[in-house]
Design an enzyme around this catalytic site. Structure first.
Site, short mmCIF file in Angstrom:
data_model
loop_
_atom_site.label_atom_id
_atom_site.label_comp_id
_atom_site.label_asym_id
_atom_site.label_seq_id
_atom_site.Cartn_x
_atom_site.Cartn_y
_atom_site.Cartn_z
N GLU A 1 33.15 47.66 37.69
CA GLU A 1 32.84 49.04 38.08
C GLU A 1 31.42 49.10 38.63
O GLU A 1 30.46 49.07 37.86
CB GLU A 1 32.93 49.98 36.86
CG GLU A 1 34.34 50.26 36.38
CD GLU A 1 34.35 51.44 35.40
OE1 GLU A 1 34.74 52.54 35.81
OE2 GLU A 1 33.95 51.24 34.25
N LYS B 1 37.31 58.53 27.93
CA LYS B 1 35.96 58.76 27.42
C LYS B 1 36.03 59.74 26.23
O LYS B 1 36.82 59.49 25.32
CB LYS B 1 35.05 59.21 28.56
CG LYS B 1 35.18 58.25 29.76
CD LYS B 1 34.24 58.51 30.88
CE LYS B 1 34.52 57.49 31.99
NZ LYS B 1 33.53 57.56 33.07
N GLY C 1 32.17 58.05 38.69
CA GLY C 1 32.05 59.49 38.66
C GLY C 1 31.47 60.12 39.92
O GLY C 1 31.26 61.32 39.97
N ASN D 1 40.72 55.60 31.29
CA ASN D 1 39.60 55.70 30.35
C ASN D 1 39.25 57.17 30.19
O ASN D 1 38.60 57.76 31.05
CB ASN D 1 38.39 54.90 30.86
CG ASN D 1 37.22 54.98 29.90
OD1 ASN D 1 37.37 55.36 28.74
ND2 ASN D 1 36.03 54.63 30.39
N GLY E 1 39.00 56.83 35.54
CA GLY E 1 38.43 57.87 34.71
C GLY E 1 39.04 59.22 34.98
O GLY E 1 40.13 59.54 34.51
N GLU F 1 28.54 53.08 30.57
CA GLU F 1 27.97 54.18 29.78
C GLU F 1 27.49 53.69 28.42
O GLU F 1 26.52 54.23 27.87
CB GLU F 1 29.01 55.29 29.64
CG GLU F 1 29.25 56.01 30.96
CD GLU F 1 30.59 56.69 31.07
OE1 GLU F 1 31.33 56.71 30.05
OE2 GLU F 1 30.91 57.18 32.16
N HIS G 1 31.22 48.89 28.61
CA HIS G 1 31.26 49.88 29.68
C HIS G 1 29.85 50.29 30.08
O HIS G 1 28.93 50.34 29.25
CB HIS G 1 32.07 51.11 29.25
CG HIS G 1 32.38 52.05 30.36
ND1 HIS G 1 31.50 53.03 30.77
CD2 HIS G 1 33.48 52.17 31.16
CE1 HIS G 1 32.03 53.70 31.77
NE2 HIS G 1 33.22 53.20 32.04
N SER H 1 35.72 55.83 40.62
CA SER H 1 36.26 56.86 41.53
C SER H 1 37.61 56.45 42.13
O SER H 1 37.88 56.71 43.31
CB SER H 1 35.24 57.18 42.63
OG SER H 1 34.05 57.71 42.06
#
Length: 257
Positions: A172, A16, A178, A14, A239, A102, A100, A218
């Site tokens: 997730e 982003k 992150g 991903n 990510g 975010e 997601h 992560s």
């Protein structure tokens, strides 16, 4: 693996809103002919809409799947700035990431809009990868009962038995995204098991065995092997580590086993 039905592992990057056009092209050139065959390990890259058409052309002879990061719930209309599921399908996109963390946090997506997008994607022949970030601790007492993980149940409202076969669930935990600190393999497995129990409750145990569940948060080549060795985890949503082509290829090889 303890499952009776073989599920092909899936390694999904991903990106982003990272990478520029030249960086995208360079990455694709480095991984195109080095990823495993799609029937051994499926690999995919979720990227910004502006790159998708070029990426599809550049991966035409490669097993790499090009994945959209978002989609609107209407096929067409006055929705400035959104992306039509029909348009994604038209350019050759097969998979779309929906819900997601975010998107939920920064753009106010809800369980209801996630379900609308899942329905729209399926209507247009796209395969949804539904992202779940729900805290699983509240469901621990129902491990052997009939759980219904709320985000899973809401996202799949109205999804038929035939359609569920085209869906992937990605778990997730919010705190791991992150942070550099992934869930332990045991924590990831417990959450994936709850999700699979929910699928069995909503559909049937045999159907639940056919749905892939990914772990994200992560993930990197150092922890991926232990995570992907868990019986209910069928791959990873990656990510930062997947911005590097060498690490992406390492993850694909780990999934290959």
């Amino acid at each position: 693996m303890s499952q009776s039905f073989h599920r092909v592992p899936f390694v999904l990057a991903n990106w982003k809103i990272n990478k520029l056009q030249g960086e995208v092209k360079d990455f694709i050139e480095k991984v195109n002919d080095k990823v495993p065959a799609a029937d051994v390990v499926e690999t995919g890259i979720a990227a910004q809409d502006i790159f998708l058409a070029d990426m599809i052309r550049e991966t035409a002879q490669s097993p790499v799947q090009v994945v959209a990061e978002n989609v609107h719930w209407e096929d067409s209309g006055a929705f400035t700035g959104e992306t039509s599921p029909r348009a994604l399908a038209d350019i050759g996109v097969n998979y779309v990431l929906i819900g997601h963390f975010e998107r939920r946090k920064f753009f106010n997506e809800t369980d209801s809009t996630v379900n609308l997008k899942v329905t729209a994607a399926l209507r247009n022949g796209l395969k949804p990868i539904i992202d779940i970030d729900e805290d699983m601790s509240a469901y621990a007492q129902f491990m052997d009962a009939e759980p219904a993980v709320a985000q899973v149940a809401a996202a799949l409202a109205g999804v038929s038995v035939d359609q569920i076969r085209n869906i992937t669930i990605a778990y997730e935990p919010t705190w791991a995204i992150g942070s550099g600190e992934a869930a332990s393999a045991e924590q990831a497995q417990k959450a994936a098991h709850l999700i699979r129990q929910t699928l069995a409750h909503l559909y049937s145990p045999s159907i639940s065995e056919k749905v892939r569940i990914l772990y994200g948060g992560s993930v990197n080549p150092d922890n991926a092997s232990e995570i992907m060795s868990q019986p209910d985890i069928d791959g990873v949503l990656v990510g930062k580590a997947a911005l590097d082509p060498d690490q992406f290829l390492k993850l694909a090889q780990i999934a290959k086993g």
